[in-house]
Write a protein that holds these residues in place. Structure first.
Motif, PDB file in Angstrom:
ATOM      1  N   ALA A  34       0.850  -0.816  -0.027  1.00 13.70           N
ATOM      2  CA  ALA A  34       0.121  -0.025   0.360  1.00 13.70           C
ATOM      3  C   ALA A  34       0.786   1.556  -0.170  1.00 13.70           C
ATOM      4  O   ALA A  34       0.455   2.505  -1.043  1.00 13.70           O
ATOM      5  CB  ALA A  34      -0.638   0.243   1.049  1.00 13.70           C
ATOM      6  N   LEU A  35       2.051   1.004   0.397  1.00 11.36           N
ATOM      7  CA  LEU A  35       2.855   2.590   0.688  1.00 11.36           C
ATOM      8  C   LEU A  35       3.934   3.029  -0.323  1.00 11.36           C
ATOM      9  O   LEU A  35       3.755   3.560  -0.696  1.00 11.36           O
ATOM     10  CB  LEU A  35       3.701   2.283   1.929  1.00 11.36           C
ATOM     11  CG  LEU A  35       4.494   3.597   2.739  1.00 11.36           C
ATOM     12  CD1 LEU A  35       3.357   4.567   3.313  1.00 11.36           C
ATOM     13  CD2 LEU A  35       5.339   2.683   3.852  1.00 11.36           C
ATOM     14  N   ASP A  36       4.150   1.687  -0.573  1.00  9.86           N
ATOM     15  CA  ASP A  36       4.432   1.681  -2.237  1.00  9.86           C
ATOM     16  C   ASP A  36       3.815   2.360  -3.383  1.00  9.86           C
ATOM     17  O   ASP A  36       4.106   3.632  -4.135  1.00  9.86           O
ATOM     18  CB  ASP A  36       4.800  -0.106  -3.049  1.00  9.86           C
ATOM     19  CG  ASP A  36       6.225  -0.087  -2.791  1.00  9.86           C
ATOM     20  OD1 ASP A  36       7.165   0.358  -1.800  1.00  9.86           O
ATOM     21  OD2 ASP A  36       6.163  -1.265  -3.660  1.00  9.86           O
ATOM     22  N   PHE A  37       2.613   2.056  -3.121  1.00 14.10           N
ATOM     23  CA  PHE A  37       1.527   3.113  -3.787  1.00 14.10           C
ATOM     24  C   PHE A  37       1.207   3.976  -4.006  1.00 14.10           C
ATOM     25  O   PHE A  37       1.336   5.200  -4.555  1.00 14.10           O
ATOM     26  CB  PHE A  37       0.412   1.931  -4.600  1.00 14.10           C
ATOM     27  CG  PHE A  37      -0.331   0.585  -4.956  1.00 14.10           C
ATOM     28  CD1 PHE A  37       0.867  -0.124  -4.972  1.00 14.10           C
ATOM     29  CD2 PHE A  37      -0.742   1.249  -6.734  1.00 14.10           C
ATOM     30  CE1 PHE A  37       0.195  -0.944  -5.705  1.00 14.10           C
ATOM     31  CE2 PHE A  37      -0.475  -0.338  -7.174  1.00 14.10           C
ATOM     32  CZ  PHE A  37      -0.483  -1.201  -7.169  1.00 14.10           C
ATOM     33  N   TRP A  38       1.122   4.403  -2.466  1.00 18.02           N
ATOM     34  CA  TRP A  38       1.497   5.994  -2.303  1.00 18.02           C
ATOM     35  C   TRP A  38       2.790   7.010  -2.335  1.00 18.02           C
ATOM     36  O   TRP A  38       2.265   7.424  -2.991  1.00 18.02           O
ATOM     37  CB  TRP A  38       0.763   6.295  -0.538  1.00 18.02           C
ATOM     38  CG  TRP A  38       0.338   7.614  -0.149  1.00 18.02           C
ATOM     39  CD1 TRP A  38      -0.303   7.777   0.108  1.00 18.02           C
ATOM     40  CD2 TRP A  38       1.455   7.881   0.374  1.00 18.02           C
ATOM     41  NE1 TRP A  38      -0.728   8.747   0.308  1.00 18.02           N
ATOM     42  CE2 TRP A  38       0.680   9.194   0.723  1.00 18.02           C
ATOM     43  CE3 TRP A  38       2.841   8.417   0.544  1.00 18.02           C
ATOM     44  CZ2 TRP A  38       1.269   9.895   1.222  1.00 18.02           C
ATOM     45  CZ3 TRP A  38       3.287   9.785   1.083  1.00 18.02           C
ATOM     46  CH2 TRP A  38       2.731  10.601   1.219  1.00 18.02           C
ATOM     47  N   ARG A  39       3.815   6.168  -2.569  1.00 21.52           N
ATOM     48  CA  ARG A  39       4.597   7.183  -2.390  1.00 21.52           C
ATOM     49  C   ARG A  39       5.039   7.247  -4.375  1.00 21.52           C
ATOM     50  O   ARG A  39       5.442   7.995  -4.608  1.00 21.52           O
ATOM     51  CB  ARG A  39       5.574   6.167  -2.051  1.00 21.52           C
ATOM     52  CG  ARG A  39       5.989   6.658  -0.019  1.00 21.52           C
ATOM     53  CD  ARG A  39       7.016   5.767  -0.084  1.00 21.52           C
ATOM     54  NE  ARG A  39       7.372   5.740   1.950  1.00 21.52           N
ATOM     55  CZ  ARG A  39       7.654   5.503   2.302  1.00 21.52           C
ATOM     56  NH1 ARG A  39       8.028   3.622   1.803  1.00 21.52           N
ATOM     57  NH2 ARG A  39       7.886   5.309   3.727  1.00 21.52           N
ATOM     58  N   ASN A  40       4.664   6.192  -4.584  1.00 16.81           N
ATOM     59  CA  ASN A  40       4.028   6.278  -6.187  1.00 16.81           C
ATOM     60  C   ASN A  40       3.392   7.257  -7.311  1.00 16.81           C
ATOM     61  O   ASN A  40       2.691   6.945  -8.719  1.00 16.81           O
ATOM     62  CB  ASN A  40       4.661   5.037  -6.878  1.00 16.81           C
ATOM     63  CG  ASN A  40       5.655   4.235  -6.964  1.00 16.81           C
ATOM     64  OD1 ASN A  40       7.130   5.113  -7.321  1.00 16.81           O
ATOM     65  ND2 ASN A  40       6.122   2.950  -6.592  1.00 16.81           N
ATOM     66  N   ARG A  73      -4.752   4.497  -3.922  1.00 19.88           N
ATOM     67  CA  ARG A  73      -5.606   2.925  -3.216  1.00 19.88           C
ATOM     68  C   ARG A  73      -5.929   2.026  -3.794  1.00 19.88           C
ATOM     69  O   ARG A  73      -5.594   0.761  -3.922  1.00 19.88           O
ATOM     70  CB  ARG A  73      -5.898   3.299  -1.987  1.00 19.88           C
ATOM     71  CG  ARG A  73      -6.080   2.403  -0.902  1.00 19.88           C
ATOM     72  CD  ARG A  73      -7.151   2.604   0.155  1.00 19.88           C
ATOM     73  NE  ARG A  73      -7.449   2.202   1.074  1.00 19.88           N
ATOM     74  CZ  ARG A  73      -6.481   1.713   2.074  1.00 19.88           C
ATOM     75  NH1 ARG A  73      -5.776   2.607   2.399  1.00 19.88           N
ATOM     76  NH2 ARG A  73      -7.703   0.791   2.707  1.00 19.88           N
ATOM     77  N   GLU A  74      -7.287   2.530  -4.601  1.00 20.54           N
ATOM     78  CA  GLU A  74      -7.921   1.661  -5.530  1.00 20.54           C
ATOM     79  C   GLU A  74      -7.467   0.826  -6.697  1.00 20.54           C
ATOM     80  O   GLU A  74      -7.938  -0.150  -6.932  1.00 20.54           O
ATOM     81  CB  GLU A  74      -9.145   2.735  -5.551  1.00 20.54           C
ATOM     82  CG  GLU A  74     -10.179   2.606  -4.979  1.00 20.54           C
ATOM     83  CD  GLU A  74      -9.801   3.842  -4.043  1.00 20.54           C
ATOM     84  OE1 GLU A  74      -8.848   4.927  -3.621  1.00 20.54           O
ATOM     85  OE2 GLU A  74     -10.096   4.178  -2.758  1.00 20.54           O
ATOM     86  N   ASP A  75      -6.050   1.636  -7.367  1.00 20.73           N
ATOM     87  CA  ASP A  75      -5.972   0.515  -8.198  1.00 20.73           C
ATOM     88  C   ASP A  75      -4.523  -0.468  -7.723  1.00 20.73           C
ATOM     89  O   ASP A  75      -4.596  -1.279  -8.579  1.00 20.73           O
ATOM     90  CB  ASP A  75      -4.277   1.867  -8.397  1.00 20.73           C
ATOM     91  CG  ASP A  75      -4.687   2.872  -9.428  1.00 20.73           C
ATOM     92  OD1 ASP A  75      -5.526   2.663  -9.959  1.00 20.73           O
ATOM     93  OD2 ASP A  75      -4.123   3.334  -9.913  1.00 20.73           O
ATOM     94  N   ILE A  76      -4.337  -0.517  -6.470  1.00 20.56           N
ATOM     95  CA  ILE A  76      -4.048  -2.206  -6.169  1.00 20.56           C
ATOM     96  C   ILE A  76      -4.802  -3.169  -6.473  1.00 20.56           C
ATOM     97  O   ILE A  76      -5.844  -3.347  -6.042  1.00 20.56           O
ATOM     98  CB  ILE A  76      -3.363  -1.965  -4.317  1.00 20.56           C
ATOM     99  CG1 ILE A  76      -3.101  -0.889  -3.866  1.00 20.56           C
ATOM    100  CG2 ILE A  76      -3.068  -3.123  -3.412  1.00 20.56           C
ATOM    101  CD1 ILE A  76      -2.862  -0.572  -2.109  1.00 20.56           C
TER     102      ILE A  76
END
Ligand SMILES: Nc1ncnc2c1ncn2[C@@H]1O[C@H](COP(=O)(O)OP(=O)(O)OP(=O)(O)O)[C@@H](O)[C@H]1O
Length: 347
Positions: free
Chosen positions: A233-239, A243-246
């Motif tokens: 989740a953090l990886d997605f946020w940092r990039n 969140r819904e793309d996960i």
């Protein structure tokens, strides 16, 4: 998520005891007109005894689910959409898994769901919603059985006793109602031997000592793998991705490996994963500030007050967030929100 523990303790008084297993709940029909056989897909036992019960009491009787009512799956979807915040993966998988299983008249094994994630992110909450979609009384239903590792199986030296009791409890209840639901909380604190003792029930056997477990549902809850889920989740946020793309695949492989390799989680010793006895790994994402605010609003409304956005923000700000730098995810998810509310309202 210790809600309902008292109920669990009460129902499994003395543990999932031998005595209780010897006299599991009998499912009976509602209403004398049903002649004690079948009604709306529910199996009703002991028809010869029905005339002994006053009509009013019969109306209150709960029946074991026999045929699936398609409205139940729709209700499950609706409830999750409406009540569960920030868990797009969970809603999708749970609805698919439960609906598919209930509709399948030829299941080869019981359904086994493993719910993973940070504290306070909704694992117990979702189990409750699933229970309510199958049995109106939800966790209070006599066909729903909840176990909490530290409460029901606290002593390592009593493992052999617990094993016998748990097996006869499951056997006894499934023989009375094949569509029984078993929820195991704190799986990461459960003794490996005890996990192994559930294994035969989850397997592909047609019958075990004359009993079929293929209609039963097992839900396992644990915090195992929470760090891995947070990392993704953090990886997605940092990039800068939402969140819904996960996607499930972003988490699922990493999750099953991390749970399997974690020596501290009961799963590590067990062959549940090894033998593919778990049908779905369901990851709960850590909750953000905005989700905490949503939980606060629900709690205020449930107490019959008008939502005051000032108080909502203040309570959400009182919660602590991680990682220390970014402060994105709530340390306790939505847990403790209700206790914090007491401070602001004079109840
Ligand atoms: N995603 C969510 N959406 C809506 N409400 C939530 C959510 N997560 C938690 N809550 C609220 O917070 C309460 C506590 O959550 P719950 O007991 O389900 O957490 P849990 O994941 O089981 O935690 P633990 O791992 O500590 O057992 C729930 O009863 C519910 O009211």
């Amino acid at each position: 998520g210790r809600a309902g523990h008292e109920a669990a303790a009460g129902r499994a008084a003395g543990g999932p005891g031998v005595g209780a297993a010897a006299a599991p709940h009998a499912g009976r029909c509602r209403g004398a007109h049903q002649r004690g056989t079948r009604h709306r897909g529910r199996r009703c036992l002991s028809p010869h005894r029905l005339h002994l019960l006053p009509a009013a009491l019969l109306l209150l009787q709960e029946c074991c689910l026999q045929r699936h009512d398609p409205r139940a799956a729709a209700a499950l979807q609706q409830n999750l959409d409406k009540k569960l915040f920030g868990q797009h993966l969970v809603s999708k998988v749970v609805v698919k898994a439960v609906r598919g299983f209930l509709n399948n008249t030829n299941a080869k094994k019981p359904l086994a769901l493993s719910l993973h994630g940070w504290t306070g992110t909704g694992k117990n909450f979702v189990s409750k919603i699933v229970a309510e979609s199958i049995y109106k009384r939800g966790l209070q239903s006599k066909y729903v059985h909840q176990f909490v590792a530290t409460l029901h199986f606290p002593h390592a030296h009593s493992i052999n006793l617990y094993k016998d009791q748990l097996q006869s409890w499951i056997r006894g209840n499934v023989s009375v109602c094949p569509r029984s639901l078993f929820i195991f909380d704190e799986m990461d604190k459960m003794h490996a031997g005890l996990i192994d003792s559930i294994k035969p029930f989850l397997d592909y056997y047609e019958l075990l000592d004359g009993v079929s477990y293929r209609q039963a549902i097992f839900i396992f809850l644990s915090n195992a793998g929470a760090e891995k889920i947070t990392e993704v989740a953090l990886d997605f946020w940092r990039n800068g991705r939402t969140r819904e793309d996960i996607q499930l695949t972003d988490i699922q492989n990493a999750l099953s490996v991390s749970v399997f390799n974690n020596k501290n989680s009961g799963f590590w010793h067990s062959t549940l994963i090894d033998r593919n006895l778990i049908d779905y790994f369901i990851p709960f994402l850590p909750l953000e500030y905005k989700h905490v605010k949503m939980c606060v609003r629900v709690e205020i409304e449930s107490r019959g007050y008008a939502v005051d956005e000032d108080i909502v923000s203040r309570i959400a700000e009182e919660m602590t967030y991680f990682p220390r730098e970014e402060r994105i995810y709530s340390d306790k998810g939505c847990k403790t929100v209700d206790a914090k509310l007491d401070y602001y309202y004079d109840f």
